[in-house]
Scaffold this motif. Structure first.
Motif, PDB file in Angstrom:
ATOM      1  N   ALA A  62       0.818  -1.387  -0.268  1.00  0.00           N
ATOM      2  CA  ALA A  62       0.182  -0.132   0.044  1.00  0.00           C
ATOM      3  C   ALA A  62       0.944   0.693  -0.368  1.00  0.00           C
ATOM      4  CB  ALA A  62      -0.986  -0.237   0.970  1.00  0.00           C
ATOM      5  N   GLU A  63       1.880   0.932   0.950  1.00  0.00           N
ATOM      6  CA  GLU A  63       3.084   2.347   0.389  1.00  0.00           C
ATOM      7  C   GLU A  63       3.666   2.590  -0.212  1.00  0.00           C
ATOM      8  OE1 GLU A  63       3.468   4.900   3.532  1.00  0.00           O
ATOM      9  OE2 GLU A  63       2.271   3.829   4.626  1.00  0.00           O
ATOM     10  N   ILE A  64       3.871   1.259  -1.470  1.00  0.00           N
ATOM     11  CA  ILE A  64       4.997   1.827  -2.164  1.00  0.00           C
ATOM     12  C   ILE A  64       3.154   2.024  -3.784  1.00  0.00           C
ATOM     13  CG2 ILE A  64       6.194   0.582  -3.985  1.00  0.00           C
ATOM     14  CD1 ILE A  64       7.935   1.289  -1.050  1.00  0.00           C
ATOM     15  N   ARG A  65       2.060   2.103  -3.361  1.00  0.00           N
ATOM     16  CA  ARG A  65       1.429   2.529  -4.670  1.00  0.00           C
ATOM     17  C   ARG A  65       1.730   3.297  -4.725  1.00  0.00           C
ATOM     18  NH1 ARG A  65      -3.738   0.902  -3.877  1.00  0.00           N
ATOM     19  NH2 ARG A  65      -3.762   1.290  -1.295  1.00  0.00           N
ATOM     20  N   ASP A  66       0.814   3.841  -3.336  1.00  0.00           N
ATOM     21  CA  ASP A  66       0.698   5.547  -2.858  1.00  0.00           C
ATOM     22  C   ASP A  66       1.919   6.437  -3.090  1.00  0.00           C
ATOM     23  OD1 ASP A  66      -1.881   4.646  -1.615  1.00  0.00           O
ATOM     24  OD2 ASP A  66      -0.871   5.117   0.079  1.00  0.00           O
ATOM     25  N   LEU A  67       3.515   5.889  -3.203  1.00  0.00           N
ATOM     26  CA  LEU A  67       4.044   6.541  -3.345  1.00  0.00           C
ATOM     27  C   LEU A  67       4.629   6.249  -4.607  1.00  0.00           C
ATOM     28  CD1 LEU A  67       7.273   7.972  -2.825  1.00  0.00           C
ATOM     29  CD2 LEU A  67       7.962   5.745  -2.790  1.00  0.00           C
ATOM     30  N   LEU A  68       4.001   5.497  -5.130  1.00  0.00           N
ATOM     31  CA  LEU A  68       4.332   6.070  -7.029  1.00  0.00           C
ATOM     32  C   LEU A  68       3.517   7.067  -6.967  1.00  0.00           C
ATOM     33  CD1 LEU A  68       4.523   2.198  -8.374  1.00  0.00           C
ATOM     34  CD2 LEU A  68       6.497   3.783  -7.992  1.00  0.00           C
ATOM     35  N   TYR A  69       2.121   6.589  -6.898  1.00  0.00           N
ATOM     36  CA  TYR A  69       1.217   7.956  -7.013  1.00  0.00           C
ATOM     37  C   TYR A  69       1.380   8.999  -6.836  1.00  0.00           C
ATOM     38  CZ  TYR A  69      -3.222   5.060  -7.432  1.00  0.00           C
ATOM     39  OH  TYR A  69      -3.262   2.515  -7.915  1.00  0.00           O
ATOM     40  N   SER A  70       1.811   9.221  -6.114  1.00  0.00           N
ATOM     41  CA  SER A  70       2.398  10.985  -5.398  1.00  0.00           C
ATOM     42  C   SER A  70       3.081  11.200  -5.909  1.00  0.00           C
ATOM     43  CB  SER A  70       2.701  10.902  -3.907  1.00  0.00           C
ATOM     44  OG  SER A  70       4.190  10.312  -3.770  1.00  0.00           O
ATOM     45  N   LYS A  71       4.522  10.119  -6.825  1.00  0.00           N
ATOM     46  CA  LYS A  71       5.248  10.408  -8.009  1.00  0.00           C
ATOM     47  C   LYS A  71       4.926  10.829  -9.421  1.00  0.00           C
ATOM     48  CE  LYS A  71       8.615  10.437  -4.917  1.00  0.00           C
ATOM     49  NZ  LYS A  71       9.323  11.699  -4.220  1.00  0.00           N
ATOM     50  N   GLY A  72       2.869  10.689  -9.366  1.00  0.00           N
ATOM     51  CA  GLY A  72       2.884  10.961 -10.811  1.00  0.00           C
ATOM     52  C   GLY A  72       2.472   9.533 -11.451  1.00  0.00           C
ATOM     53  N   ILE A  73       3.473   8.602 -11.132  1.00  0.00           N
ATOM     54  CA  ILE A  73       3.419   7.341 -12.151  1.00  0.00           C
ATOM     55  C   ILE A  73       1.930   6.958 -11.589  1.00  0.00           C
ATOM     56  CG2 ILE A  73       4.176   4.714 -11.914  1.00  0.00           C
ATOM     57  CD1 ILE A  73       6.708   6.534 -11.461  1.00  0.00           C
ATOM     58  N   PHE A  74       0.932   6.432 -12.475  1.00  0.00           N
ATOM     59  CA  PHE A  74      -0.476   5.999 -12.087  1.00  0.00           C
ATOM     60  C   PHE A  74      -0.252   4.895 -13.025  1.00  0.00           C
ATOM     61  CE2 PHE A  74      -0.992  10.464 -11.675  1.00  0.00           C
ATOM     62  CZ  PHE A  74      -1.321  10.097 -10.462  1.00  0.00           C
ATOM     63  N   ASN A  75      -1.248   3.843 -12.383  1.00  0.00           N
ATOM     64  CA  ASN A  75      -2.030   2.281 -13.444  1.00  0.00           C
ATOM     65  C   ASN A  75      -3.791   3.075 -13.801  1.00  0.00           C
ATOM     66  OD1 ASN A  75      -3.347   2.254 -10.889  1.00  0.00           O
ATOM     67  ND2 ASN A  75      -3.637   0.379 -10.663  1.00  0.00           N
TER      68      ASN A  75
ATOM     69  N   PRO B  57       2.838   8.945 -20.438  1.00  0.00           N
ATOM     70  CA  PRO B  57       3.487   8.190 -20.609  1.00  0.00           C
ATOM     71  C   PRO B  57       3.955   7.320 -18.839  1.00  0.00           C
ATOM     72  CG  PRO B  57       4.726   9.021 -21.748  1.00  0.00           C
ATOM     73  CD  PRO B  57       3.465  10.172 -20.836  1.00  0.00           C
ATOM     74  N   THR B  58       3.136   8.302 -17.688  1.00  0.00           N
ATOM     75  CA  THR B  58       3.762   7.588 -16.300  1.00  0.00           C
ATOM     76  C   THR B  58       1.960   6.971 -15.818  1.00  0.00           C
ATOM     77  OG1 THR B  58       2.275   9.599 -16.138  1.00  0.00           O
ATOM     78  CG2 THR B  58       4.905   9.241 -15.896  1.00  0.00           C
ATOM     79  N   ALA B  59       1.292   6.879 -17.050  1.00  0.00           N
ATOM     80  CA  ALA B  59      -0.033   5.563 -16.643  1.00  0.00           C
ATOM     81  C   ALA B  59       0.101   4.413 -17.149  1.00  0.00           C
ATOM     82  CB  ALA B  59      -0.983   6.748 -17.220  1.00  0.00           C
ATOM     83  N   ILE B  60       0.527   3.886 -16.686  1.00  0.00           N
ATOM     84  CA  ILE B  60       1.462   2.752 -16.510  1.00  0.00           C
ATOM     85  C   ILE B  60      -0.046   1.391 -17.256  1.00  0.00           C
ATOM     86  CG2 ILE B  60       3.122   0.331 -16.203  1.00  0.00           C
ATOM     87  CD1 ILE B  60       4.649   2.654 -14.692  1.00  0.00           C
ATOM     88  N   PRO B  61       0.298   0.888 -17.222  1.00  0.00           N
ATOM     89  CA  PRO B  61      -0.985  -0.516 -17.892  1.00  0.00           C
ATOM     90  C   PRO B  61      -1.510  -1.223 -16.220  1.00  0.00           C
ATOM     91  CG  PRO B  61      -0.332  -0.058 -19.757  1.00  0.00           C
ATOM     92  CD  PRO B  61       0.405   0.654 -19.220  1.00  0.00           C
ATOM     93  N   MET B  62      -2.396  -1.815 -15.711  1.00  0.00           N
ATOM     94  CA  MET B  62      -2.468  -2.202 -14.600  1.00  0.00           C
ATOM     95  C   MET B  62      -1.185  -3.644 -14.241  1.00  0.00           C
ATOM     96  SD  MET B  62      -5.442  -3.822 -12.078  1.00  0.00           S
ATOM     97  CE  MET B  62      -5.530  -2.481 -12.246  1.00  0.00           C
ATOM     98  N   LEU B  63      -1.205  -4.416 -14.881  1.00  0.00           N
ATOM     99  CA  LEU B  63      -0.857  -5.464 -14.992  1.00  0.00           C
ATOM    100  C   LEU B  63       1.214  -4.897 -14.407  1.00  0.00           C
ATOM    101  CD1 LEU B  63      -1.658  -8.216 -17.116  1.00  0.00           C
ATOM    102  CD2 LEU B  63      -2.337  -7.684 -14.798  1.00  0.00           C
ATOM    103  N   ARG B  64       1.517  -4.367 -16.016  1.00  0.00           N
ATOM    104  CA  ARG B  64       2.875  -3.551 -14.783  1.00  0.00           C
ATOM    105  C   ARG B  64       2.777  -3.138 -14.088  1.00  0.00           C
ATOM    106  NH1 ARG B  64       3.125  -0.636 -21.369  1.00  0.00           N
ATOM    107  NH2 ARG B  64       4.472   0.479 -19.950  1.00  0.00           N
TER     108      ARG B  64
ATOM    109  N   LEU C 255      11.435   5.041 -15.168  1.00  0.00           N
ATOM    110  CA  LEU C 255      10.688   6.260 -14.911  1.00  0.00           C
ATOM    111  C   LEU C 255      10.614   5.719 -13.276  1.00  0.00           C
ATOM    112  CD1 LEU C 255       8.521   8.242 -15.301  1.00  0.00           C
ATOM    113  CD2 LEU C 255       6.382   5.865 -15.156  1.00  0.00           C
ATOM    114  N   VAL C 256      10.373   4.877 -12.644  1.00  0.00           N
ATOM    115  CA  VAL C 256      10.608   4.752 -11.315  1.00  0.00           C
ATOM    116  C   VAL C 256      11.755   5.119 -10.470  1.00  0.00           C
ATOM    117  CG1 VAL C 256      10.373   2.933  -9.215  1.00  0.00           C
ATOM    118  CG2 VAL C 256       8.941   2.868 -11.146  1.00  0.00           C
ATOM    119  N   LEU C 257      13.031   4.684 -10.771  1.00  0.00           N
ATOM    120  CA  LEU C 257      14.156   5.354 -10.689  1.00  0.00           C
ATOM    121  C   LEU C 257      14.507   6.320 -10.618  1.00  0.00           C
ATOM    122  CD1 LEU C 257      15.992   2.046 -11.644  1.00  0.00           C
ATOM    123  CD2 LEU C 257      15.029   2.236  -9.109  1.00  0.00           C
ATOM    124  N   LYS C 258      14.207   6.791 -11.479  1.00  0.00           N
ATOM    125  CA  LYS C 258      14.736   9.107 -11.664  1.00  0.00           C
ATOM    126  C   LYS C 258      13.379   9.261 -10.802  1.00  0.00           C
ATOM    127  CE  LYS C 258      14.907   9.551 -15.808  1.00  0.00           C
ATOM    128  NZ  LYS C 258      14.448  10.363 -17.641  1.00  0.00           N
TER     129      LYS C 258
END
Lengths: 194, 230
Positions: free
Chosen positions: B130-143, B153-160, B211-214
């Protein structure tokens, strides 16, 4: 005979002998140097080898031929002995490199040396942590099994006669899980599957 | 000639695809029967989350049933078994992937770890997911849901997205389990980098890894790890 006459005789004889010897000493040094020039210096083994392998030394062909023939003899003897030692005269077909299958999976070999073991199995996230038995048909203590796996990261451990062993020497890394070690292998990374 | 070949192809393909579809989808009734065998006190809640999970693309249908079956045969009292299943149910309710949780439960059962310890481990893992999901959301990376177009590019398909989520959270979990401190953010970041890089081009797309590492930073991982251990 008087003493004076005897002295004179001896002196003359000595002078004649010295003169003869002196003639022999003329150009003695040059002759020694010439003789030494005909001899080859004593070489160390690596100097000999470098001369032997020097591409410009056409005259070394004979020596190369001798070395080549010796190597061929050793190779022949080695192959003959290995055919006698290995059953059926064939090299083992085990390969630590995963074998690519037609469906894109890779046949991954799990190997564990366990000399006195009765039962060896591997458990991991590829078999829902249910035991897959390893076998040792020739009884040499090397237990193996092959499992088809799709590319990815796999966590596993061996079970040797009921004891868990999570530090596979062939693993890419190790982690601790529930206070015990587990091995990790990455399959399909760079095509090597290591 | 070609049309005959096509006809044969379809004759083989259609029953095959039906068979595959049937084996992938397990009726809810089977889960219900298995849950009653434990028995659990609140089967409806667990069943409703399983039903919800089935709508997700990466729901591990068979492993969930295997886990319930293994719990049935476990000598622990039913409430402990239910506690394990409730962690999974909460993850499904929250829309989180449960593949790694199931794997952890299987491993714990295989190692004869007491169910209470397994449940504690799963709870920590759930917090990390849950924390990492929220972290990715907060960084603008969505599913984005499977099948939907990837508009940015920052909206990634759910499986990925779930793959990234699993690997980042598992890395933090392994780090903490191995005795690492949450305050070693740089080491933690390096561990995450190593793992994602190892899987880059294998199960993860290079652009997703980049994207994530950046976007994430060592201090972000420290925050997530602290949340898990506190």
């Amino acid at each position: 005979m008087k003493h004076d006459n005897l002295d004179n005789l001896l002196r003359d004889t000595l002078k004649a002998e010295v003169a003869t010897s002196a003639e022999r000493l003329i150009e003695f040094e040059e002759r020694v140097i010439m003789k030494l020039g005909d001899r080859h210096p004593r070489l160390r083994w690596f100097q000999w080898l470098s001369q032997l392998l020097a591409p410009t030394r056409g005259t070394r062909f004979g020596q190369v031929a001798i070395v080549g023939a010796t190597a061929a003899i050793f190779l022949f003897v080695g192959l003959t002995l290995s055919n006698r030692i290995l059953p059926g005269g064939e090299a083992p077909k085990l390969s630590l490199q995963p074998v690519m299958l037609a469906d894109g999976n890779q046949e991954v070999l799990f190997v564990l040396p366990a000399l006195d073991a009765q039962d060896v199995a591997v458990v991991g996230n590829f078999n829902a942590w249910e035991e897959t038995a390893l076998s040792d048909p020739d009884g040499d203590g090397i237990w193996t099994t092959s499992i088809p796996l799709s590319p990815g990261r796999y966590e596993y451990a061996f079970i040797i006669d009921g004891r868990w062993w999570g530090q596979d020497p062939l693993a890419d890394e190790y982690i601790q899980s529930f206070g015990e070690y587990s091995s990790i292998r990455y399959i399909g990374r760079g095509g090597d599957g290591a | 000639m070609i049309s005959r070949k096509l006809a044969v192809f379809w004759i083989i393909l259609i029953p095959l695809s039906l068979a595959v579809g049937a084996s992938a989808q397990i009726p809810l009734m089977e889960y219900e029967q298995a849950l009653y065998s434990i028995p659990v006190s609140n089967p409806d809640f667990i069943l409703s989350t399983i039903e919800l999970g089935m709508t997700q693309g990466d729901f591990p249908a068979e492993p969930v049933l295997w886990l319930i079956d293994r719990l049935i045969g476990h000598p622990a009292p039913p409430f402990e078994k239910e506690a394990v299943l409730l962690v999974l149910a909460h993850a499904l309710e929250d829309g989180l992937p449960i593949k790694s949780l199931i794997n952890e439960a299987f491993e714990g059962l295989a190692r004869d770890v007491p169910l209470q310890h397994i449940e504690r481990g799963l709870s920590v893992h759930l917090i990390l997911l849950a924390e990492i999901r929220d972290l990715l959301y907060s960084k603008g990376i969505f599913n984005v849901p499977a099948g939907s177009p990837q508009t940015v590019p920052t909206a990634i398909p759910m499986l990925r997205f779930n793959q990234l989520l699993i690997h980042v959270s598992e890395t933090i979990g392994d780090f903490l389990e191995g005795g690492g401190s949450p305050f070693e953010g740089h080491v933690l970041y390096q561990e995450v980098r190593n793992r994602l890089t190892m899987l880059q081009g294998v199960t993860l797309l290079p652009e997703d890894v980049e994207l994530v590492l950046k976007r994430i930073e060592p201090s972000d991982l420290t925050q997530a790890a602290l949340a898990a251990v506190s």
